[in-house]
Design a protein around this motif. Sequence first.
Motif, PDB file in Angstrom:
ATOM      1  N   LYS A 235       3.500  -3.403  13.290  1.00  9.40           N
ATOM      2  CA  LYS A 235       3.017  -1.777  13.526  1.00  9.40           C
ATOM      3  C   LYS A 235       2.524  -1.286  12.057  1.00  9.40           C
ATOM      4  CE  LYS A 235       6.367  -0.517  16.950  1.00  9.40           C
ATOM      5  NZ  LYS A 235       7.538   0.441  17.535  1.00  9.40           N
ATOM      6  N   LYS A 236       2.809  -1.776  11.017  1.00 10.28           N
ATOM      7  CA  LYS A 236       2.091  -1.294   9.927  1.00 10.28           C
ATOM      8  C   LYS A 236       1.224  -2.118   9.259  1.00 10.28           C
ATOM      9  CE  LYS A 236       4.439  -0.018   5.314  1.00 10.28           C
ATOM     10  NZ  LYS A 236       5.540   0.105   4.373  1.00 10.28           N
ATOM     11  N   SER A 237       0.532  -1.685   8.772  1.00  9.15           N
ATOM     12  CA  SER A 237      -0.718  -2.345   7.941  1.00  9.15           C
ATOM     13  C   SER A 237      -0.301  -2.928   6.623  1.00  9.15           C
ATOM     14  CB  SER A 237      -2.040  -1.652   7.864  1.00  9.15           C
ATOM     15  OG  SER A 237      -2.930  -2.479   7.161  1.00  9.15           O
ATOM     16  N   LEU A 238      -0.888  -3.771   5.889  1.00  5.88           N
ATOM     17  CA  LEU A 238      -0.567  -4.162   4.563  1.00  5.88           C
ATOM     18  C   LEU A 238      -1.600  -3.168   3.446  1.00  5.88           C
ATOM     19  CD1 LEU A 238      -1.234  -7.926   4.639  1.00  5.88           C
ATOM     20  CD2 LEU A 238       0.933  -6.522   4.839  1.00  5.88           C
ATOM     21  N   PRO A 239      -0.814  -2.838   2.331  1.00  5.64           N
ATOM     22  CA  PRO A 239      -1.522  -1.986   1.438  1.00  5.64           C
ATOM     23  C   PRO A 239      -2.433  -2.844   0.563  1.00  5.64           C
ATOM     24  CG  PRO A 239       0.422  -2.423   0.516  1.00  5.64           C
ATOM     25  CD  PRO A 239       0.409  -3.198   2.039  1.00  5.64           C
ATOM     26  N   GLU A 240      -3.429  -2.423  -0.408  1.00  2.00           N
ATOM     27  CA  GLU A 240      -4.258  -3.283  -1.233  1.00  2.00           C
ATOM     28  C   GLU A 240      -2.897  -3.981  -2.109  1.00  2.00           C
ATOM     29  OE1 GLU A 240      -8.257  -2.512  -3.522  1.00  2.00           O
ATOM     30  OE2 GLU A 240      -6.649  -1.269  -4.604  1.00  2.00           O
ATOM     31  N   MET A 241      -3.222  -5.174  -2.351  1.00  2.00           N
ATOM     32  CA  MET A 241      -2.308  -6.192  -3.174  1.00  2.00           C
ATOM     33  C   MET A 241      -2.944  -7.053  -3.943  1.00  2.00           C
ATOM     34  SD  MET A 241       0.833  -6.943  -0.221  1.00  2.00           S
ATOM     35  CE  MET A 241      -0.126  -8.127   0.761  1.00  2.00           C
ATOM     36  N   TYR A 242      -2.397  -7.200  -4.893  1.00  2.00           N
ATOM     37  CA  TYR A 242      -2.702  -7.964  -5.947  1.00  2.00           C
ATOM     38  C   TYR A 242      -1.968  -9.007  -6.423  1.00  2.00           C
ATOM     39  CZ  TYR A 242      -6.137  -4.146  -7.324  1.00  2.00           C
ATOM     40  OH  TYR A 242      -6.936  -3.097  -7.127  1.00  2.00           O
ATOM     41  N   ALA A 243      -0.929  -9.465  -5.402  1.00  2.00           N
ATOM     42  CA  ALA A 243       0.031 -10.455  -5.582  1.00  2.00           C
ATOM     43  C   ALA A 243       0.934 -10.152  -4.393  1.00  2.00           C
ATOM     44  CB  ALA A 243       1.058 -10.382  -6.733  1.00  2.00           C
ATOM     45  N   PHE A 244       1.390 -11.406  -3.763  1.00  2.00           N
ATOM     46  CA  PHE A 244       2.123 -11.076  -2.459  1.00  2.00           C
ATOM     47  C   PHE A 244       3.348 -12.310  -2.542  1.00  2.00           C
ATOM     48  CE2 PHE A 244      -1.422 -13.407  -0.653  1.00  2.00           C
ATOM     49  CZ  PHE A 244      -0.952 -14.745  -0.167  1.00  2.00           C
ATOM     50  N   SER A 245       4.259 -12.288  -1.752  1.00  2.00           N
ATOM     51  CA  SER A 245       5.127 -13.101  -1.483  1.00  2.00           C
ATOM     52  C   SER A 245       5.303 -13.210   0.170  1.00  2.00           C
ATOM     53  CB  SER A 245       6.341 -13.153  -2.139  1.00  2.00           C
ATOM     54  OG  SER A 245       6.366 -13.391  -3.418  1.00  2.00           O
ATOM     55  N   ILE A 246       5.272 -14.075   0.732  1.00  2.00           N
ATOM     56  CA  ILE A 246       5.342 -14.042   2.372  1.00  2.00           C
ATOM     57  C   ILE A 246       6.392 -15.024   2.650  1.00  2.00           C
ATOM     58  CG2 ILE A 246       4.336 -14.275   4.540  1.00  2.00           C
ATOM     59  CD1 ILE A 246       1.830 -13.258   3.478  1.00  2.00           C
ATOM     60  N   TYR A 264      -3.962 -11.771   9.045  1.00  2.50           N
ATOM     61  CA  TYR A 264      -4.056 -10.714   8.850  1.00  2.50           C
ATOM     62  C   TYR A 264      -5.681 -10.360   8.580  1.00  2.50           C
ATOM     63  CZ  TYR A 264      -4.409  -6.254   6.081  1.00  2.50           C
ATOM     64  OH  TYR A 264      -4.641  -4.978   5.598  1.00  2.50           O
ATOM     65  N   ALA A 265      -6.414  -9.660   9.454  1.00  2.00           N
ATOM     66  CA  ALA A 265      -7.838  -9.361   9.363  1.00  2.00           C
ATOM     67  C   ALA A 265      -7.937  -7.720   9.211  1.00  2.00           C
ATOM     68  CB  ALA A 265      -8.359  -9.391  10.650  1.00  2.00           C
ATOM     69  N   VAL A 266      -9.275  -7.462   8.103  1.00  2.00           N
ATOM     70  CA  VAL A 266      -9.654  -6.425   7.994  1.00  2.00           C
ATOM     71  C   VAL A 266     -11.114  -6.179   8.563  1.00  2.00           C
ATOM     72  CG1 VAL A 266      -8.284  -6.252   5.958  1.00  2.00           C
ATOM     73  CG2 VAL A 266     -10.467  -7.111   5.796  1.00  2.00           C
ATOM     74  N   PRO A 267     -11.707  -4.787   8.325  1.00  3.31           N
ATOM     75  CA  PRO A 267     -12.998  -4.779   8.879  1.00  3.31           C
ATOM     76  C   PRO A 267     -13.798  -5.647   7.887  1.00  3.31           C
ATOM     77  CG  PRO A 267     -11.798  -2.531   8.816  1.00  3.31           C
ATOM     78  CD  PRO A 267     -10.854  -3.663   8.241  1.00  3.31           C
ATOM     79  N   GLY A 268     -14.788  -6.595   8.630  1.00  2.00           N
ATOM     80  CA  GLY A 268     -15.512  -7.364   8.048  1.00  2.00           C
ATOM     81  C   GLY A 268     -15.235  -8.479   7.484  1.00  2.00           C
ATOM     82  N   HIS A 336      -9.698 -11.343  -6.242  1.00  2.00           N
ATOM     83  CA  HIS A 336      -9.975 -10.746  -5.095  1.00  2.00           C
ATOM     84  C   HIS A 336      -8.658 -10.069  -4.489  1.00  2.00           C
ATOM     85  CE1 HIS A 336     -11.245 -10.029  -0.908  1.00  2.00           C
ATOM     86  NE2 HIS A 336     -10.269 -10.412  -0.553  1.00  2.00           N
ATOM     87  N   PRO A 337      -8.461  -8.775  -4.578  1.00  2.00           N
ATOM     88  CA  PRO A 337      -7.234  -8.032  -3.871  1.00  2.00           C
ATOM     89  C   PRO A 337      -7.128  -7.880  -2.615  1.00  2.00           C
ATOM     90  CG  PRO A 337      -8.786  -6.348  -4.827  1.00  2.00           C
ATOM     91  CD  PRO A 337      -9.358  -7.970  -5.022  1.00  2.00           C
ATOM     92  N   ILE A 338      -6.013  -8.059  -1.915  1.00  2.00           N
ATOM     93  CA  ILE A 338      -5.846  -8.099  -0.305  1.00  2.00           C
ATOM     94  C   ILE A 338      -6.290  -6.674   0.078  1.00  2.00           C
ATOM     95  CG2 ILE A 338      -4.341  -8.393   1.581  1.00  2.00           C
ATOM     96  CD1 ILE A 338      -4.761 -11.107  -0.048  1.00  2.00           C
ATOM     97  N   LYS A 339      -7.126  -6.588   0.840  1.00  2.00           N
ATOM     98  CA  LYS A 339      -7.634  -5.407   1.299  1.00  2.00           C
ATOM     99  C   LYS A 339      -6.671  -4.545   2.221  1.00  2.00           C
ATOM    100  CE  LYS A 339     -12.541  -6.688   0.607  1.00  2.00           C
ATOM    101  NZ  LYS A 339     -13.689  -6.964   1.432  1.00  2.00           N
ATOM    102  N   PRO A 340      -6.694  -3.433   2.115  1.00  2.00           N
ATOM    103  CA  PRO A 340      -5.836  -2.501   3.099  1.00  2.00           C
ATOM    104  C   PRO A 340      -6.447  -2.287   4.553  1.00  2.00           C
ATOM    105  CG  PRO A 340      -6.962  -1.110   1.605  1.00  2.00           C
ATOM    106  CD  PRO A 340      -7.206  -2.491   1.365  1.00  2.00           C
ATOM    107  N   TRP A 373       6.250  -8.886   0.412  1.00  2.00           N
ATOM    108  CA  TRP A 373       6.451  -8.315  -0.630  1.00  2.00           C
ATOM    109  C   TRP A 373       5.114  -8.258  -1.433  1.00  2.00           C
ATOM    110  CZ3 TRP A 373       9.570 -11.947   1.157  1.00  2.00           C
ATOM    111  CH2 TRP A 373      11.152 -11.658   1.425  1.00  2.00           C
ATOM    112  N   ASP A 374       4.757  -7.223  -2.168  1.00  2.00           N
ATOM    113  CA  ASP A 374       3.757  -6.955  -2.905  1.00  2.00           C
ATOM    114  C   ASP A 374       3.736  -7.554  -4.311  1.00  2.00           C
ATOM    115  OD1 ASP A 374       5.296  -5.184  -4.185  1.00  2.00           O
ATOM    116  OD2 ASP A 374       3.960  -3.281  -3.583  1.00  2.00           O
TER     117      ASP A 374
END
Length: 423
Positions: A235-246, A264-268, A336-340, A373-374
Amino acid sequence: RLLPLLLPLLLLLRPALGQGLGQTRFICTSVPLDGDVCAASALGTGSAEELKGTVLQLRETVLQQKETIMNQKETIRELTAKLGRCESQSVLEQPGEGKGRKGFSKNTMGDLSRPAAAETLSQLGQTLQSLKTRLENLEQFSRMNSSSQTNNLKDILQNKIDDLEKQVLSRVNSLEEGKLSPRNESEERGKIESTLTSLHQRISDLEKGQKDNRPPDRFQLTFPLRTNYMYAKVKKSLPEMYAFSICMWIKSSASPGMGTPFSYAVPGQANELVLIEWGNNPMEILINDKVAKLPFAINDGKWHHICVTWTTRDGVWEAYQDGTQTGNGENLAPYHPIKPQGVLVLGQEQDTLGGGFDATQAFVGELAHFNVWDRKLSPGEVYGLATCSSKALAGNVIAWAEANIDIYGGATKWTFEACRQLN
């Protein structure tokens, strides 16, 4: 033979002839079968020619009518035969059959259409497998709640499933030997469907009782079939992230390739962040369409804990399986940051934002404790997650909880206790 046809015509002509000839008499003369009626007539030449033409027209009319009658008789025979088939089928049908039952339809001018035996048996087999898997989860629940009542319910359900498997096997043999008549096949299918419905409802009630008593994070998602419609959505989207752990628990024996645990898809950009094992390729992580191959060996039908960490600086990544680092690399979508404001889907690979699923890339298996995690987790934190440490943290971006997940297309939620999988 023509006399009965001529008499009505002569009666019609009598008034006209009376006006032209005054008082008139009519003389009946016998004519041989091969004789010429016009030559034997007492009338004038002109009248004889007219009568001859009329007789020919009448003869033509009689022939046309005879042909029409023959055609109508043939049509009546065809309709009678079709009506007989319809009546014989209606005798074989049970009350309410053919109305609102999936897989059955009525053809009023032919045979009753039925699904192919192989398709029907495949559906029954899939249903039984699903019920058996759900029963395994109930067994886990019974071990946690070792009451005699729970064990008795489990035994009853197991016996019912065993009986159903015997019925399906018997039905296979009967179909192969051609023993089942339409009436018997319909009755047999009705009995099996009725039992399956009852069993499904009983298991659902028990699962509901589990759900009411279990913690919000002790559940798993199950994707039993490779489809383009079975998935879960965070239900929740991801924020802009410069690092992550999944990190997640995962179980699959699908071949070739287990599919897409998450995308995870973003516009474009449909491939902003994707984990996929497609065909005979190894599992890969995609970030902004850039790819790194992950050294995982988890396609063995057992539960495994996996983690992937990444930082935008130099695109450095690490891969962990069951608490141990198995690979690392760099230059994966660096800087490349992960886009929100995107869509996070579990079980399918997105070709468009929130959709465009392809069945060949669908995940087949079970998934639990999907956390995001971010930041980059330390090796110790990853090990704690894989060994079910009491100090293990939930994701600060996405935490595994039933309230955060919507399921679609037949994917299911069942009770899951990660630590018990390690015993």
